[in-house]
Motif scaffolding. Structure first.
Motif, short mmCIF file in Angstrom:
data_model
loop_
_atom_site.label_atom_id
_atom_site.label_comp_id
_atom_site.label_asym_id
_atom_site.label_seq_id
_atom_site.Cartn_x
_atom_site.Cartn_y
_atom_site.Cartn_z
N ARG A 16 -3.37 2.24 4.81
CA ARG A 16 -3.34 3.03 4.31
C ARG A 16 -1.51 3.90 5.11
O ARG A 16 -1.89 4.86 6.52
N TRP A 17 -0.87 3.70 4.84
CA TRP A 17 0.04 4.49 4.97
C TRP A 17 1.43 5.27 4.50
O TRP A 17 1.73 4.77 3.54
N GLU A 18 1.71 7.13 3.96
CA GLU A 18 1.68 7.14 3.77
C GLU A 18 2.08 7.51 2.17
O GLU A 18 2.91 7.06 1.14
N GLY A 19 0.50 7.03 1.57
CA GLY A 19 0.05 7.15 0.39
C GLY A 19 0.08 5.80 -0.09
O GLY A 19 -0.44 5.19 -1.11
N SER A 20 0.31 4.19 0.42
CA SER A 20 -0.06 3.31 -0.11
C SER A 20 -0.56 2.38 0.82
O SER A 20 -0.65 2.51 1.98
N VAL A 21 -1.17 1.67 0.39
CA VAL A 21 -1.69 0.17 1.10
C VAL A 21 -0.85 -0.58 1.80
O VAL A 21 -0.35 -1.71 0.48
N HIS A 22 -1.28 -0.70 3.25
CA HIS A 22 -0.12 -1.84 3.68
C HIS A 22 -0.83 -3.72 3.95
O HIS A 22 -2.04 -3.33 4.94
#
Length: 108
Positions: free
Chosen positions: A45-51
């Protein structure tokens, strides 16, 4: 038990970046050697999104008294805002190899 040797690992977004981090750490005598593993798949999770992205892991063997300098070196040369940097104690292994790690991480 305090370990005299550690494995420091980080990940990066390309094989070229992994090679550069590994080479710079060894050239600076902060690590005796480094292996590059990859590509691997990282889910985070980075800056509110799952990558989900390919990454390359760099594993560097070092002496305990060099680990702080190695961590700072990685931070300075890494392309990520918040790089993964994890240290794992080496609690056993070949005495000859661990002696070599110690020798190779001494300033020239």
């Amino acid at each position: 038990m305090v370990s005299k040797h550690l494995l420091v690992s980080t990940t990066t977004d390309s094989e070229a970046a992994a090679r550069e981090l590994a080479a710079k750490a060894v050239e600076a005598r902060l690590g005796a050697c480094a292996q590059i593993v990859g590509p691997i798949t990282s889910v985070y999770r980075w800056e509110g999104s799952v990558h989900t992205d390919p990454e390359w892991r760099v594993e560097i063997k070092t002496a305990a008294d060099r680990v702080d300098a190695l961590v700072e070196h990685i931070k300075q040369h890494h392309t990520y805002d918040v790089p993964e940097i994890i240290t794992t104690p080496i609690v056993g292994g070949s005495a000859d190899y661990l002696s070599w790690v110690e020798e190779e991480t001494r300033p020239a």
